[in-house]
Design a protein around this motif. Sequence first.
Motif, PDB file in Angstrom:
ATOM      1  N   VAL A   1      35.913  27.387 -25.954  1.00 38.58           N
ATOM      2  CA  VAL A   1      34.775  26.963 -26.759  1.00 38.58           C
ATOM      3  C   VAL A   1      34.812  27.736 -28.070  1.00 38.58           C
ATOM      4  N   ASP A   2      35.152  27.046 -29.161  1.00 39.37           N
ATOM      5  CA  ASP A   2      35.108  27.652 -30.488  1.00 39.37           C
ATOM      6  C   ASP A   2      33.722  27.426 -31.067  1.00 39.37           C
ATOM      7  N   THR A   3      33.115  28.485 -31.590  1.00 37.96           N
ATOM      8  CA  THR A   3      31.781  28.347 -32.140  1.00 37.96           C
ATOM      9  C   THR A   3      31.629  29.273 -33.338  1.00 37.96           C
ATOM     10  N   VAL A   4      30.578  29.063 -34.103  1.00 34.49           N
ATOM     11  CA  VAL A   4      30.298  29.876 -35.287  1.00 34.49           C
ATOM     12  C   VAL A   4      28.862  30.369 -35.203  1.00 34.49           C
ATOM     13  N   PHE A   5      28.682  31.681 -35.310  1.00 33.48           N
ATOM     14  CA  PHE A   5      27.361  32.288 -35.318  1.00 33.48           C
ATOM     15  C   PHE A   5      26.874  32.391 -36.763  1.00 33.48           C
ATOM     16  N   SER A   6      25.612  32.116 -36.969  1.00 38.57           N
ATOM     17  CA  SER A   6      24.989  32.334 -38.271  1.00 38.57           C
ATOM     18  C   SER A   6      23.863  33.341 -38.071  1.00 38.57           C
ATOM     19  N   ILE A   7      24.046  34.516 -38.629  1.00 39.86           N
ATOM     20  CA  ILE A   7      23.059  35.583 -38.503  1.00 39.86           C
ATOM     21  C   ILE A   7      22.548  35.894 -39.899  1.00 39.86           C
ATOM     22  N   CYS A   8      21.259  35.619 -40.119  1.00 33.74           N
ATOM     23  CA  CYS A   8      20.678  35.801 -41.456  1.00 33.74           C
ATOM     24  C   CYS A   8      21.510  35.076 -42.512  1.00 33.74           C
ATOM     25  N   ASP A   9      21.932  33.864 -42.188  1.00 33.63           N
ATOM     26  CA  ASP A   9      22.680  32.994 -43.101  1.00 33.63           C
ATOM     27  C   ASP A   9      24.087  33.491 -43.421  1.00 33.63           C
ATOM     28  N   THR A  10      24.595  34.442 -42.656  1.00 36.25           N
ATOM     29  CA  THR A  10      25.984  34.885 -42.794  1.00 36.25           C
ATOM     30  C   THR A  10      26.744  34.439 -41.544  1.00 36.25           C
ATOM     31  N   PHE A  11      27.975  33.940 -41.731  1.00 36.15           N
ATOM     32  CA  PHE A  11      28.697  33.311 -40.628  1.00 36.15           C
ATOM     33  C   PHE A  11      29.726  34.253 -40.002  1.00 36.15           C
ATOM     34  N   CYS A  12      29.817  34.182 -38.675  1.00 41.71           N
ATOM     35  CA  CYS A  12      30.813  34.924 -37.901  1.00 41.71           C
ATOM     36  C   CYS A  12      31.388  33.964 -36.854  1.00 41.71           C
ATOM     37  N   GLY A  13      32.689  33.927 -36.737  1.00 41.55           N
ATOM     38  CA  GLY A  13      33.325  33.042 -35.766  1.00 41.55           C
ATOM     39  C   GLY A  13      33.606  33.755 -34.452  1.00 41.55           C
ATOM     40  N   GLY A  14      33.745  32.977 -33.404  1.00 41.18           N
ATOM     41  CA  GLY A  14      34.082  33.535 -32.099  1.00 41.18           C
ATOM     42  C   GLY A  14      34.552  32.448 -31.159  1.00 41.18           C
ATOM     43  N   SER A  15      35.196  32.850 -30.088  1.00 39.67           N
ATOM     44  CA  SER A  15      35.656  31.901 -29.070  1.00 39.67           C
ATOM     45  C   SER A  15      35.244  32.402 -27.696  1.00 39.67           C
ATOM     46  N   LEU A  16      34.854  31.474 -26.843  1.00 33.23           N
ATOM     47  CA  LEU A  16      34.515  31.791 -25.458  1.00 33.23           C
ATOM     48  C   LEU A  16      35.492  31.032 -24.572  1.00 33.23           C
ATOM     49  N   PHE A  17      36.107  31.752 -23.640  1.00 34.42           N
ATOM     50  CA  PHE A  17      37.070  31.153 -22.716  1.00 34.42           C
ATOM     51  C   PHE A  17      36.477  31.186 -21.314  1.00 34.42           C
ATOM     52  N   LEU A  18      36.313  30.012 -20.746  1.00 35.28           N
ATOM     53  CA  LEU A  18      35.814  29.872 -19.377  1.00 35.28           C
ATOM     54  C   LEU A  18      37.010  29.589 -18.481  1.00 35.28           C
ATOM     55  N   MET A  19      37.278  30.492 -17.546  1.00 38.59           N
ATOM     56  CA  MET A  19      38.467  30.393 -16.701  1.00 38.59           C
ATOM     57  C   MET A  19      38.082  30.374 -15.234  1.00 38.59           C
ATOM     58  N   PRO A  20      37.722  29.207 -14.692  1.00 40.83           N
ATOM     59  CA  PRO A  20      37.406  29.144 -13.264  1.00 40.83           C
ATOM     60  C   PRO A  20      38.635  29.441 -12.422  1.00 40.83           C
ATOM     61  N   ALA A  21      38.415  30.077 -11.296  1.00 40.23           N
ATOM     62  CA  ALA A  21      39.525  30.318 -10.369  1.00 40.23           C
ATOM     63  C   ALA A  21      40.090  28.976  -9.913  1.00 40.23           C
TER      64      ALA A  21
END
Length: 197
Positions: free
Chosen positions: A165-185
């Motif tokens: 899951v690629d997503t972008v955070f906006s904190i006080c109108d400033t952007f930071c990117g991040g990725s979340l990896f869901l790995m079920p067994a």
Amino acid sequence: MATGFAQHAELDALTEACNIGMAHAATALSQLMGKGVAIQAPRLQVVEGPEICASLCDEPVRALHLQILGNVRGSIVILLKEADARRMLELLLGGGESAGPLNEMEVSTLKEVGNILASACLNALGLLLKMTLLPSVPTLVSGEAAQVLPLVVDRSCGKEPVFMVDTVFSICDTFCGGSLFLMPAPDSIPAMMSALK
């Protein structure tokens, strides 16, 4: 790209769960930090472990690793490039960006962000699957991606699929990117797919 793992309808349902989870996470982060936090609608895709490593090469990263507990087993990794992690900390804690090792407050803040993101995502996914899913206490691993990812992505050399899951955070109108990896067994995947049908 991993293929043959899920139908479009199933991926659409998972994407919607991720959207709901990220919206809840944004609300929780806003309340915790007392700052406006928004999270753009995430893009979900299914990849294989080696693709994750290849996409980052020698990027310095901060990885938050949590085990999934409950009806589905597996793990979650929240991956932030070093620059994005420090920008997020600057925005959440105030002050300028530092270049040295993270202090105790910064480590604690990143872990809390990871816990909020993972909890919100698993809560939304659990509602979708009608299952109980809980995150463990997060651990933080730092370094170059090539060294960090094999430690936290437990299928970096295998062919098992990973939800990215690629997503972008906006904190006080400033952007930071991040990725979340869901790995079920692997033995949890059939139950997940059955619940989504």
